[in-house]
Enzyme design. Structure first.
Site, PDB file in Angstrom:
ATOM      1  N   ASP A  17      33.488  27.479  -0.831  1.00 29.19           N
ATOM      2  CA  ASP A  17      32.166  28.317  -1.477  1.00 29.19           C
ATOM      3  C   ASP A  17      31.730  29.475  -0.628  1.00 29.19           C
ATOM      4  O   ASP A  17      31.712  29.632   0.788  1.00 29.19           O
ATOM      5  CB  ASP A  17      31.144  27.474  -1.427  1.00 29.19           C
ATOM      6  N   GLU A 113      33.056  29.892  -6.193  1.00 30.58           N
ATOM      7  CA  GLU A 113      33.658  28.635  -5.809  1.00 30.58           C
ATOM      8  C   GLU A 113      34.540  28.041  -6.489  1.00 30.58           C
ATOM      9  O   GLU A 113      34.744  28.363  -7.591  1.00 30.58           O
ATOM     10  CB  GLU A 113      32.231  27.809  -6.212  1.00 30.58           C
TER      11      GLU A 113
HETATM   12  N1  DCP Z   1      22.500  32.266  -8.106  1.00 27.75           N
HETATM   13  C1  DCP Z   1      21.687  32.547  -9.026  1.00 27.75           C
HETATM   14  N2  DCP Z   1      20.707  31.643  -9.444  1.00 27.75           N
HETATM   15  C2  DCP Z   1      20.526  30.428  -8.720  1.00 27.75           C
HETATM   16  C3  DCP Z   1      21.720  29.873  -8.109  1.00 27.75           C
HETATM   17  C4  DCP Z   1      22.593  30.910  -7.656  1.00 27.75           C
HETATM   18  O1  DCP Z   1      21.790  33.629  -9.628  1.00 27.75           O
HETATM   19  N3  DCP Z   1      19.715  29.654  -9.245  1.00 27.75           N
HETATM   20  C5  DCP Z   1      23.413  33.213  -7.680  1.00 27.75           C
HETATM   21  C6  DCP Z   1      23.233  33.550  -6.363  1.00 27.75           C
HETATM   22  C7  DCP Z   1      24.210  33.390  -5.619  1.00 27.75           C
HETATM   23  C8  DCP Z   1      25.373  32.651  -6.241  1.00 27.75           C
HETATM   24  O2  DCP Z   1      25.075  32.261  -7.547  1.00 27.75           O
HETATM   25  O3  DCP Z   1      24.552  34.147  -4.446  1.00 27.75           O
HETATM   26  C9  DCP Z   1      26.096  31.571  -5.757  1.00 27.75           C
HETATM   27  O4  DCP Z   1      25.219  30.366  -5.722  1.00 27.75           O
HETATM   28  P1  DCP Z   1      25.042  29.306  -4.408  1.00 27.75           P
HETATM   29  O5  DCP Z   1      24.512  28.223  -4.975  1.00 27.75           O
HETATM   30  O6  DCP Z   1      26.653  29.122  -4.025  1.00 27.75           O
HETATM   31  O7  DCP Z   1      24.524  29.806  -3.383  1.00 27.75           O
HETATM   32  P2  DCP Z   1      24.545  31.098  -2.246  1.00 27.75           P
HETATM   33  O8  DCP Z   1      26.208  31.503  -2.399  1.00 27.75           O
HETATM   34  O9  DCP Z   1      23.537  32.240  -2.465  1.00 27.75           O
HETATM   35  O10 DCP Z   1      24.388  30.356  -0.979  1.00 27.75           O
HETATM   36  P3  DCP Z   1      25.178  29.066  -0.068  1.00 27.75           P
HETATM   37  O11 DCP Z   1      25.298  29.806   1.268  1.00 27.75           O
HETATM   38  O12 DCP Z   1      23.918  28.196   0.114  1.00 27.75           O
HETATM   39  O13 DCP Z   1      26.252  28.827  -0.923  1.00 27.75           O
HETATM   40 CA    CA Z   2      27.856  29.862  -2.098  1.00 31.77          CA
HETATM   41 CA    CA Z   3      28.253  28.257  -5.288  1.00 33.28          CA
END
Ligand code: DCP
Ligand code: CA
Ligand code: CA
Length: 357
Positions: A17, A113
């Site tokens: 991820d 992911e």
């Molecule tokens: N995303 C989105 N709306 C959400 C959750 C996520 O648009 N409610 C998008 C933005 C994130 C991407 O999907 O960058 C990946 O989601 P993740 O849950 O894997 O979160 P991140 O990669 O941002 O952070 P982490 O380091 O916790 O994985």
């Molecule tokens: Ca992520």
């Molecule tokens: Ca993710």
């Protein structure tokens, strides 16, 4: 001699991820954003929502899904950036190519992911660690981002492991250690237990995986039905699901983010027509598809996908009508910022289908 008793004698599953995906890409491409609280998402002055926040911004309590205006109150100096989905998509393709080189048995579950079955490559903890480090290094070299990885004997444990030491983490859970690894974690960390299951479990005083794992199956069934046994299996680190091979997930798709949100059905229909024309081009080089998926992302970034399998294969003639019907059935009337149309479930994927040529 290699000690396989504390490694992965049968199966090894890797889950990857990317860290703070969208905001890491923005910090990568704009050095001025590095080290700063960055929020990717909608405009706070236009009722936007946070898609994601850099780790610097998360220290202020900013999370995905929060109204952007609230995020600005929590951290007035945060920099707001509009998402660039085309860039994220291309980064995603590159990352998936890196993973696919490990094994074709790859299952992408989000842009950032995927699971990969690495049983053929990994038998020991040392091998798992070396592989994890090399994948992280390659991703950093190819796309300039950090990723967190988990390696374990099954999907549930690998998925939780990748989240365990975020960001830039690498967590290896050797065979037999699953339940012990999961035990102290909140049930909410278990992939498949959402907020509503979490609160139903909390009512009975069950908050961590260890408590859920220890409950008697009869008690579980009495309180949560047979579904509860599935939750318990997760808490015990039991999960036999295979990594779904890439071929079976193949799809062709088109999607578009609109310059201005679309607010009525005739505009949505026009957009679907344009996207269908693009898809029809691709259909020529693919076998007939049985399943159509439509994606609708609203202006607040909430996103739904709806599938239909009409019974007969989808043809260039029937595609636009099917797509319009799915949208008419599921659109909630709110402004739409993105539409997507995909075809999948191609007839040559059918199990046992004779290969005639
Ligand atoms: N995303 C989105 N709306 C959400 C959750 C996520 O648009 N409610 C998008 C933005 C994130 C991407 O999907 O960058 C990946 O989601 P993740 O849950 O894997 O979160 P991140 O990669 O941002 O952070 P982490 O380091 O916790 O994985
Ligand atoms: Ca992520
Ligand atoms: Ca993710």
């Amino acid at each position: 001699m290699t000690d396989v008793t504390t490694g992965f004698p049968q199966r090894a599953i890797l889950h990857l991820d990317l860290d703070a995906f969208y905001s890491s890409v923005e910090q990568r491409d704009n050095p001025q954003l590095r080290g700063k609280p960055v929020i990717v998402g909608g405009d706070p002055d236009r009722r936007g929502v946070v898609a994601t926040a850099s780790y610097e911004a998360r220290r202020f309590g900013i999370r995905s899904g929060l109204p952007a205006i609230t995020a600005r109150k929590l951290c007035p100096r945060a920099v707001f950036v509009a998402p660039r989905f085309e860039v994220y998509r291309s980064v995603s393709e590159t990352v998936m190519d890196v993973l696919r080189a490990l094994s074709p048995t790859l299952e992408r579950i989000a842009y950032d992911e995927a699971f990969v079955d690495v049983s053929e490559r990994v038998r020991t903890v040392e091998a798992a660690r070396a592989l994890g480090q090399s994948v992280k290094g390659e991703i950093r070299a190819m796309v300039g981002l950090t990723a967190s990885l988990g390696i374990a004997i099954n999907k549930i444990t690998a998925k939780v492991a990748s989240d365990h030491e975020k960001p830039d983490g690498l967590t290896i859970v050797p065979a037999g250690e699953e339940a012990r690894f999961l035990a102290p974690l909140s049930v909410r960390k278990l992939w498949g237990i959402g907020p509503s299951a979490e609160s139903r479990l909390a009512v009975e005083g069950i908050e961590c995986a260890e408590q859920l794992a220890a409950a008697s199956p009869d008690w579980i069934v009495a309180h949560y039905g047979h579904h509860g046994l599935g939750w318990q299996a997760l808490a015990r680190g039991i999960d036999d699901r295979p990594v779904a091979a890439a071929e079976k997930r193949r799809q062709i798709s088109r999607e578009q983010t609109f310059d201005e949100d679309l607010r009525d059905m005739s505009l949505l229909r026009d957009a679907l027509q344009r996207m269908s024309e693009g898809l029809i081009e691709d259909m020529r080089t693919y076998p007939p598809a049985r399943t159509l998926t439509v994606k609708i992302r609203y202006s607040n970034f909430s996103t739904i996908t709806r599938q239909i399998s009409p019974g007969s294969v989808i043809t260039p003639e029937t595609l636009p009508g099917h797509a319009a019907r799915v949208v008419a059935d599921h659109w909630n009337g709110r402004p739409v910022r993105l539409l997507g149309v995909a075809l999948s479930n191609f007839i040559e994927d059918a199990p046992g289908q004779l290969k005639l040529f």
